[in-house]
Scaffold this motif. Structure first.
Motif, PDB file in Angstrom:
ATOM      1  N   ALA A 104       4.307   4.019 -13.362  1.00  0.00           N
ATOM      2  CA  ALA A 104       5.518   3.652 -14.105  1.00  0.00           C
ATOM      3  C   ALA A 104       6.773   4.117 -13.367  1.00  0.00           C
ATOM      4  CB  ALA A 104       5.469   4.238 -15.518  1.00  0.00           C
ATOM      5  N   LEU A 105       6.726   5.317 -12.765  1.00  0.00           N
ATOM      6  CA  LEU A 105       7.878   5.783 -11.977  1.00  0.00           C
ATOM      7  C   LEU A 105       8.159   4.838 -10.818  1.00  0.00           C
ATOM      8  CD1 LEU A 105       7.669   9.676 -11.622  1.00  0.00           C
ATOM      9  CD2 LEU A 105       9.519   8.332 -12.617  1.00  0.00           C
ATOM     10  N   ASP A 106       7.090   4.386 -10.163  1.00  0.00           N
ATOM     11  CA  ASP A 106       7.248   3.443  -9.061  1.00  0.00           C
ATOM     12  C   ASP A 106       7.867   2.133  -9.546  1.00  0.00           C
ATOM     13  OD1 ASP A 106       6.690   2.283  -6.346  1.00  0.00           O
ATOM     14  OD2 ASP A 106       5.298   1.061  -7.509  1.00  0.00           O
ATOM     15  N   GLU A 107       7.411   1.668 -10.691  1.00  0.00           N
ATOM     16  CA  GLU A 107       7.971   0.438 -11.257  1.00  0.00           C
ATOM     17  C   GLU A 107       9.462   0.631 -11.561  1.00  0.00           C
ATOM     18  OE1 GLU A 107       7.544  -2.155 -15.328  1.00  0.00           O
ATOM     19  OE2 GLU A 107       5.744  -1.153 -14.579  1.00  0.00           O
ATOM     20  N   PHE A 108       9.801   1.756 -12.176  1.00  0.00           N
ATOM     21  CA  PHE A 108      11.202   2.084 -12.456  1.00  0.00           C
ATOM     22  C   PHE A 108      12.005   2.131 -11.161  1.00  0.00           C
ATOM     23  CE2 PHE A 108      14.196   5.670 -12.240  1.00  0.00           C
ATOM     24  CZ  PHE A 108      15.172   5.235 -13.132  1.00  0.00           C
ATOM     25  N   TRP A 109      11.472   2.827 -10.152  1.00  0.00           N
ATOM     26  CA  TRP A 109      12.199   3.045  -8.908  1.00  0.00           C
ATOM     27  C   TRP A 109      12.392   1.746  -8.123  1.00  0.00           C
ATOM     28  CZ3 TRP A 109      15.618   6.275  -7.790  1.00  0.00           C
ATOM     29  CH2 TRP A 109      16.012   6.532  -6.474  1.00  0.00           C
ATOM     30  N   SER A 110      11.456   0.812  -8.238  1.00  0.00           N
ATOM     31  CA  SER A 110      11.587  -0.451  -7.496  1.00  0.00           C
ATOM     32  C   SER A 110      12.857  -1.193  -7.914  1.00  0.00           C
ATOM     33  CB  SER A 110      10.348  -1.320  -7.647  1.00  0.00           C
ATOM     34  OG  SER A 110      10.282  -1.899  -8.921  1.00  0.00           O
ATOM     35  N   SER A 132       2.363  18.862 -14.325  1.00  0.00           N
ATOM     36  CA  SER A 132       3.610  18.156 -14.607  1.00  0.00           C
ATOM     37  C   SER A 132       3.827  17.060 -13.577  1.00  0.00           C
ATOM     38  CB  SER A 132       4.803  19.122 -14.594  1.00  0.00           C
ATOM     39  OG  SER A 132       5.008  19.650 -13.298  1.00  0.00           O
ATOM     40  N   ILE A 133       4.594  16.086 -14.008  1.00  0.00           N
ATOM     41  CA  ILE A 133       5.046  15.029 -13.119  1.00  0.00           C
ATOM     42  C   ILE A 133       6.526  14.876 -13.391  1.00  0.00           C
ATOM     43  CG2 ILE A 133       4.405  13.243 -14.786  1.00  0.00           C
ATOM     44  CD1 ILE A 133       3.904  11.378 -12.338  1.00  0.00           C
ATOM     45  N   GLY A 134       7.286  14.656 -12.331  1.00  0.00           N
ATOM     46  CA  GLY A 134       8.708  14.539 -12.575  1.00  0.00           C
ATOM     47  C   GLY A 134       9.503  14.060 -11.384  1.00  0.00           C
ATOM     48  N   ILE A 135      10.761  13.840 -11.683  1.00  0.00           N
ATOM     49  CA  ILE A 135      11.761  13.503 -10.678  1.00  0.00           C
ATOM     50  C   ILE A 135      12.490  14.801 -10.386  1.00  0.00           C
ATOM     51  CG2 ILE A 135      13.853  12.175 -10.213  1.00  0.00           C
ATOM     52  CD1 ILE A 135      12.823  10.235 -12.506  1.00  0.00           C
ATOM     53  N   GLU A 136      12.551  15.191  -9.116  1.00  0.00           N
ATOM     54  CA  GLU A 136      13.254  16.418  -8.747  1.00  0.00           C
ATOM     55  C   GLU A 136      14.395  16.098  -7.809  1.00  0.00           C
ATOM     56  OE1 GLU A 136      11.020  19.719  -7.271  1.00  0.00           O
ATOM     57  OE2 GLU A 136       9.742  19.776  -9.050  1.00  0.00           O
ATOM     58  N   ILE A 137      15.552  16.659  -8.142  1.00  0.00           N
ATOM     59  CA  ILE A 137      16.749  16.519  -7.315  1.00  0.00           C
ATOM     60  C   ILE A 137      16.999  17.901  -6.718  1.00  0.00           C
ATOM     61  CG2 ILE A 137      19.174  15.841  -7.273  1.00  0.00           C
ATOM     62  CD1 ILE A 137      18.504  14.528 -10.132  1.00  0.00           C
ATOM     63  N   THR A 138      16.876  17.999  -5.390  1.00  0.00           N
ATOM     64  CA  THR A 138      16.929  19.310  -4.734  1.00  0.00           C
ATOM     65  C   THR A 138      18.126  19.473  -3.803  1.00  0.00           C
ATOM     66  OG1 THR A 138      15.550  18.573  -2.887  1.00  0.00           O
ATOM     67  CG2 THR A 138      14.395  19.483  -4.817  1.00  0.00           C
ATOM     68  N   LYS A 141       0.875  -1.167   0.000  1.00  0.00           N
ATOM     69  CA  LYS A 141       0.000   0.000   0.000  1.00  0.00           C
ATOM     70  C   LYS A 141       0.919   1.225   0.000  1.00  0.00           C
ATOM     71  CE  LYS A 141      -3.855   1.926   2.640  1.00  0.00           C
ATOM     72  NZ  LYS A 141      -4.591   2.399   1.498  1.00  0.00           N
ATOM     73  N   ILE A 142       0.552   2.240  -0.760  1.00  0.00           N
ATOM     74  CA  ILE A 142       1.443   3.381  -0.941  1.00  0.00           C
ATOM     75  C   ILE A 142       0.651   4.676  -0.994  1.00  0.00           C
ATOM     76  CG2 ILE A 142       1.394   3.102  -3.450  1.00  0.00           C
ATOM     77  CD1 ILE A 142       4.350   3.914  -3.477  1.00  0.00           C
ATOM     78  N   ASN A 143       1.249   5.756  -0.525  1.00  0.00           N
ATOM     79  CA  ASN A 143       0.652   7.084  -0.650  1.00  0.00           C
ATOM     80  C   ASN A 143       1.171   7.679  -1.959  1.00  0.00           C
ATOM     81  OD1 ASN A 143      -0.090   9.763  -0.569  1.00  0.00           O
ATOM     82  ND2 ASN A 143       0.500  10.064   1.568  1.00  0.00           N
ATOM     83  N   TRP A 144       0.416   7.501  -3.025  1.00  0.00           N
ATOM     84  CA  TRP A 144       0.855   7.919  -4.352  1.00  0.00           C
ATOM     85  C   TRP A 144       1.047   9.424  -4.454  1.00  0.00           C
ATOM     86  CZ3 TRP A 144       2.607   4.343  -7.545  1.00  0.00           C
ATOM     87  CH2 TRP A 144       2.133   3.029  -7.415  1.00  0.00           C
ATOM     88  N   SER A 145       0.195  10.199  -3.799  1.00  0.00           N
ATOM     89  CA  SER A 145       0.269  11.660  -3.900  1.00  0.00           C
ATOM     90  C   SER A 145       1.490  12.235  -3.198  1.00  0.00           C
ATOM     91  CB  SER A 145      -0.998  12.298  -3.317  1.00  0.00           C
ATOM     92  OG  SER A 145      -2.125  11.861  -4.031  1.00  0.00           O
ATOM     93  N   ASN A 146       2.022  11.513  -2.249  1.00  0.00           N
ATOM     94  CA  ASN A 146       3.200  11.964  -1.508  1.00  0.00           C
ATOM     95  C   ASN A 146       4.237  10.841  -1.538  1.00  0.00           C
ATOM     96  OD1 ASN A 146       4.853  13.529   0.079  1.00  0.00           O
ATOM     97  ND2 ASN A 146       3.808  13.012   1.986  1.00  0.00           N
ATOM     98  N   TYR A 147       4.689  10.510  -2.725  1.00  0.00           N
ATOM     99  CA  TYR A 147       5.572   9.369  -2.939  1.00  0.00           C
ATOM    100  C   TYR A 147       6.905   9.557  -2.223  1.00  0.00           C
ATOM    101  CZ  TYR A 147       7.666   5.446  -5.396  1.00  0.00           C
ATOM    102  OH  TYR A 147       8.252   4.235  -5.693  1.00  0.00           O
ATOM    103  N   LYS A 148       7.332   8.540  -1.511  1.00  0.00           N
ATOM    104  CA  LYS A 148       8.611   8.574  -0.797  1.00  0.00           C
ATOM    105  C   LYS A 148       9.649   7.748  -1.560  1.00  0.00           C
ATOM    106  CE  LYS A 148       6.910  10.512   3.016  1.00  0.00           C
ATOM    107  NZ  LYS A 148       6.861  11.939   3.044  1.00  0.00           N
ATOM    108  N   THR A 149      10.732   8.409  -1.988  1.00  0.00           N
ATOM    109  CA  THR A 149      11.795   7.688  -2.697  1.00  0.00           C
ATOM    110  C   THR A 149      12.743   7.002  -1.730  1.00  0.00           C
ATOM    111  OG1 THR A 149      13.308   9.568  -2.736  1.00  0.00           O
ATOM    112  CG2 THR A 149      11.770   9.349  -4.611  1.00  0.00           C
ATOM    113  N   GLY A 150      12.776   7.477  -0.471  1.00  0.00           N
ATOM    114  CA  GLY A 150      13.699   6.918   0.503  1.00  0.00           C
ATOM    115  C   GLY A 150      15.072   7.571   0.456  1.00  0.00           C
ATOM    116  N   ILE A 151      15.224   8.573  -0.409  1.00  0.00           N
ATOM    117  CA  ILE A 151      16.500   9.286  -0.514  1.00  0.00           C
ATOM    118  C   ILE A 151      16.228  10.776  -0.302  1.00  0.00           C
ATOM    119  CG2 ILE A 151      18.428   9.924  -2.020  1.00  0.00           C
ATOM    120  CD1 ILE A 151      18.193   7.216  -3.342  1.00  0.00           C
ATOM    121  N   LYS A 152      16.958  11.348   0.648  1.00  0.00           N
ATOM    122  CA  LYS A 152      16.808  12.765   0.950  1.00  0.00           C
ATOM    123  C   LYS A 152      17.147  13.594  -0.293  1.00  0.00           C
ATOM    124  CE  LYS A 152      17.941  15.988   4.609  1.00  0.00           C
ATOM    125  NZ  LYS A 152      18.653  16.230   5.831  1.00  0.00           N
ATOM    126  N   HIS A 153      16.367  14.636  -0.535  1.00  0.00           N
ATOM    127  CA  HIS A 153      16.556  15.568  -1.653  1.00  0.00           C
ATOM    128  C   HIS A 153      16.208  14.964  -3.011  1.00  0.00           C
ATOM    129  CE1 HIS A 153      18.416  18.235   1.226  1.00  0.00           C
ATOM    130  NE2 HIS A 153      19.367  17.369   1.466  1.00  0.00           N
TER     131      HIS A 153
END
Length: 153
Positions: free
Chosen positions: A137-143, A57-63, A32-44
Motif C-alpha cells: 500500500a505504501l508503494d501504491e501511495f508513493w507511485s 513497525s512499518i513507517g515513513i521516516e524523515i531523517t 521488480k522491486i526490493n521490498w525489504s530495502n525500499y528506495k523512495t528516490g529521495i535522500k533522507h
C-alpha cells in the motif's frame, strides 16, 4: 537469550524469508522491486520495516539533519494524509521530531504491532501478514504521491 551473532542470523533469516515471500509481487508501476530495502528516490526519506523482540513497525521516516527541512517534508505528508490513510486502509501514528535509537531527530508516520517477536519463528507469519499489505500500500501511495515532493529534492 541469543548471542549477537545468533540474533543477527535470525533477523537476516526473517528478512530473507520475507523477501522471498513478497518478491513475486511487482511494484505499483509493474516493476521488480526490493521490498525489504525500499528506495523512495529521495535522500533522507525512507520506508522502514522493523521487527524486534517485543514489537514490529512499518513507517515513513524523515531523517533530514535540518529540522526545518524535516518539518517541510512532514507538512507535505500532512497535505496527503487523507490519501495516505485511504490507500493504507487504516490510520497511522504521526510523530514530528522524535528521536531514533541513535538519538537523532527523525519524524515518522508509522504503524506498530505488539507483542510479536522476530526471534520466534512462530511469529513470522504474523509479521509477514503485518508487513506485506502495508509495504504494498505504501508503494501504491508513493507511485502517485512522490511527485508532490519534487520541490523538496
Amino acid at each position: 537469550m541469543y548471542t549477537k551473532e545468533q540474533a543477527s542470523q535470525l533477523r537476516q533469516a526473517f528478512w530473507t524469508a520475507f523477501g522471498q515471500y513478497i518478491a513475486p509481487h511487482p511494484s505499483a508501476e509493474g516493476l521488480k522491486i526490493n521490498w525489504s530495502n525500499y528506495k523512495t528516490g529521495i535522500k533522507h526519506l525512507y520506508f522502514r520495516m522493523r521487527a524486534e523482540s517485543k514489537s514490529a513497525s512499518i513507517g515513513i521516516e524523515i531523517t533530514h539533519p535540518d529540522a526545518g527541512i524535516q518539518e517541510l517534508f512532514f507538512e507535505q505528508f500532512l497535505e496527503l494524509r487523507g490519501y495516505l490513510h485511504e490507500t493504507l486502509g487504516e490510520e497511522w501514528e504521526w510523530e514530528l521530531h522524535g528521536a531514533n535509537e541513535f538519538g537523532e531527530t527523525v519524524s515518522r508516520i508509522y504503524k506498530e504491532i505488539s507483542p510479536v517477536n522476530v526471534f520466534n519463528k512462530e511469529d513470522w507469519p504474523a509479521l509477514i501478514s503485518f508487513f506485506k499489505p502495508r509495504i504494498i500500500a505504501l508503494d501504491e501511495f508513493w507511485s502517485d504521491a512522490q511527485y508532490s515532493f519534487d520541490a523538496l529534492k
